[in-house]
Design a protein around this motif. Structure first.
Motif, mmCIF file in Angstrom:
data_model
loop_
_atom_site.group_PDB
_atom_site.id
_atom_site.type_symbol
_atom_site.label_atom_id
_atom_site.label_comp_id
_atom_site.label_asym_id
_atom_site.label_seq_id
_atom_site.Cartn_x
_atom_site.Cartn_y
_atom_site.Cartn_z
ATOM 1 N N ILE A 175 0.816 -1.197 0.000
ATOM 2 C CA ILE A 175 0.000 0.000 0.000
ATOM 3 C C ILE A 175 0.862 1.264 0.000
ATOM 4 N N ASN A 176 2.084 1.133 0.435
ATOM 5 C CA ASN A 176 2.992 2.283 0.519
ATOM 6 C C ASN A 176 3.760 2.463 -0.776
ATOM 7 N N PRO A 177 3.959 3.690 -1.175
ATOM 8 C CA PRO A 177 4.611 3.937 -2.458
ATOM 9 C C PRO A 177 6.114 3.664 -2.430
ATOM 10 N N MET A 178 6.604 3.314 -3.599
ATOM 11 C CA MET A 178 8.041 3.205 -3.829
ATOM 12 C C MET A 178 8.359 4.006 -5.072
ATOM 13 N N GLY A 179 9.590 4.482 -5.134
ATOM 14 C CA GLY A 179 9.917 5.310 -6.281
ATOM 15 C C GLY A 179 11.399 5.378 -6.549
ATOM 16 N N TRP A 180 11.705 5.994 -7.650
ATOM 17 C CA TRP A 180 13.091 6.242 -8.070
ATOM 18 C C TRP A 180 13.309 7.746 -8.144
ATOM 19 N N TYR A 181 14.423 8.167 -7.603
ATOM 20 C CA TYR A 181 14.840 9.564 -7.636
ATOM 21 C C TYR A 181 16.256 9.612 -8.188
ATOM 22 N N ARG A 182 16.671 10.783 -8.621
ATOM 23 C CA ARG A 182 18.040 10.912 -9.106
ATOM 24 C C ARG A 182 18.627 12.247 -8.670
ATOM 25 N N GLN A 183 19.937 12.253 -8.626
ATOM 26 C CA GLN A 183 20.628 13.456 -8.181
ATOM 27 C C GLN A 183 21.957 13.601 -8.909
ATOM 28 N N VAL A 184 22.234 14.821 -9.321
ATOM 29 C CA VAL A 184 23.536 15.152 -9.890
ATOM 30 C C VAL A 184 24.207 16.132 -8.946
ATOM 31 N N PRO A 185 25.534 16.196 -8.962
ATOM 32 C CA PRO A 185 26.240 17.096 -8.035
ATOM 33 C C PRO A 185 25.759 18.537 -8.183
ATOM 34 N N GLY A 186 25.504 19.174 -7.048
ATOM 35 C CA GLY A 186 25.102 20.568 -7.052
ATOM 36 C C GLY A 186 23.626 20.808 -7.264
ATOM 37 N N LYS A 187 22.874 19.739 -7.453
ATOM 38 C CA LYS A 187 21.428 19.889 -7.659
ATOM 39 C C LYS A 187 20.662 19.073 -6.633
ATOM 40 N N GLN A 188 19.391 19.434 -6.467
ATOM 41 C CA GLN A 188 18.548 18.695 -5.544
ATOM 42 C C GLN A 188 18.143 17.361 -6.132
ATOM 43 N N ARG A 189 17.894 16.437 -5.238
ATOM 44 C CA ARG A 189 17.389 15.137 -5.672
ATOM 45 C C ARG A 189 15.979 15.345 -6.234
ATOM 46 N N GLU A 190 15.699 14.687 -7.356
ATOM 47 C CA GLU A 190 14.420 14.875 -8.014
ATOM 48 C C GLU A 190 13.720 13.550 -8.267
ATOM 49 N N LEU A 191 12.407 13.619 -8.269
ATOM 50 C CA LEU A 191 11.606 12.443 -8.573
ATOM 51 C C LEU A 191 11.767 12.062 -10.033
ATOM 52 N N VAL A 192 11.969 10.782 -10.274
ATOM 53 C CA VAL A 192 11.991 10.238 -11.626
ATOM 54 C C VAL A 192 10.666 9.528 -11.903
ATOM 55 N N ALA A 193 10.327 8.594 -11.037
ATOM 56 C CA ALA A 193 9.085 7.850 -11.196
ATOM 57 C C ALA A 193 8.679 7.272 -9.855
ATOM 58 N N ALA A 204 23.191 10.472 -13.683
ATOM 59 C CA ALA A 204 22.939 10.837 -12.287
ATOM 60 C C ALA A 204 23.147 9.606 -11.416
ATOM 61 N N ILE A 205 23.092 9.828 -10.128
ATOM 62 C CA ILE A 205 22.968 8.712 -9.197
ATOM 63 C C ILE A 205 21.474 8.503 -8.968
ATOM 64 N N TYR A 206 21.051 7.277 -9.134
ATOM 65 C CA TYR A 206 19.634 6.938 -8.994
ATOM 66 C C TYR A 206 19.421 6.242 -7.652
ATOM 67 N N TYR A 207 18.423 6.726 -6.935
ATOM 68 C CA TYR A 207 18.109 6.214 -5.606
ATOM 69 C C TYR A 207 16.697 5.640 -5.576
ATOM 70 N N CYS A 208 16.566 4.560 -4.862
ATOM 71 C CA CYS A 208 15.271 3.951 -4.606
ATOM 72 C C CYS A 208 14.748 4.466 -3.265
ATOM 73 N N LYS A 209 13.452 4.702 -3.199
ATOM 74 C CA LYS A 209 12.841 5.174 -1.951
ATOM 75 C C LYS A 209 11.590 4.391 -1.641
ATOM 76 N N TYR A 210 11.427 4.061 -0.374
ATOM 77 C CA TYR A 210 10.194 3.451 0.144
ATOM 78 C C TYR A 210 9.632 4.405 1.191
ATOM 79 N N GLN A 211 8.345 4.677 1.051
ATOM 80 C CA GLN A 211 7.691 5.655 1.926
ATOM 81 C C GLN A 211 6.596 4.992 2.738
ATOM 82 N N ASN A 212 6.704 5.037 4.070
ATOM 83 C CA ASN A 212 5.566 4.652 4.893
ATOM 84 C C ASN A 212 5.041 5.914 5.583
ATOM 85 N N PRO A 213 3.899 5.853 6.260
ATOM 86 C CA PRO A 213 3.320 7.086 6.815
ATOM 87 C C PRO A 213 4.220 7.842 7.773
ATOM 88 N N GLY A 214 5.175 7.122 8.382
ATOM 89 C CA GLY A 214 6.000 7.807 9.373
ATOM 90 C C GLY A 214 7.417 8.114 8.965
#
Length: 115
Positions: A31-49, A91-101
Motif C-alpha cells: 500500500i505504501n509507495p516506492m519510487g526512483w529519484y536521481r541526483q547530480v552534483p550541485g542539484k537537488q534530488r528529483e523524482l523520476v518515477a 545521475a545517481i539513482y536512488y530507490c525510496k520506500y515511503q511509509n506514513p511515518g
C-alpha cells in the motif's frame, strides 16, 4: 527496519537502455509507495518515477514515455526500465520506500550516459 539495495546502473551510450532494480527487505507493505529519484552534483534530488497502491504511477516530464516503473509486490522489488537514454539522464539513482511515518533510501546506483 527497511533496507533497500539498488542494482543495474552502469555506463551506456545515448539511445541505449538500462534496467534498474531495487530489492527491499523488512516491513514492506504494497500500500505504501516506492519510487526512483536521481541526483547530480550541485542539484537537488528529483523524482523520476513513483508507483503507488493499485499500480498508479507518476513520472517526471523529462522521462515520461521513455522510462517505465514496475513493482513486484510478492518479491518486494521495484524496477525502472530506462529506454532512449540521454546524456542528461546521467545521475545517481536512488530507490525510496515511503511509509506514513518515515522514508527509506537505498545507497544509490550510478547511471552514466555517454553522447
Amino acid at each position: 527496519q527497511v533496507q533497500l539495495v539498488e542494482s543495474g546502473g552502469g555506463l551506456v551510450q545515448a539511445g541505449g537502455s538500462l534496467r534498474l532494480s531495487c530489492a527491499a527487505s523488512g516491513s514492506i507493505f504494497s500500500i505504501n509507495p516506492m519510487g526512483w529519484y536521481r541526483q547530480v552534483p550541485g542539484k537537488q534530488r528529483e523524482l523520476v518515477a513513483r508507483i503507488r497502491s493499485g499500480g498508479r504511477t507518476d513520472y517526471a516530464d523529462s522521462v515520461r514515455g521513455r522510462f517505465t516503473i514496475s513493482r513486484d509486490n510478492a518479491k518486494n522489488t521495484v524496477h525502472l526500465q530506462m529506454n532512449s537514454l540521454k546524456p542528461e539522464d546521467t545521475a545517481i539513482y536512488y530507490c525510496k520506500y515511503q511509509n506514513p511515518g518515515f522514508e527509506y533510501w537505498g545507497q544509490g546506483t550510478q547511471v552514466t550516459v555517454s553522447s
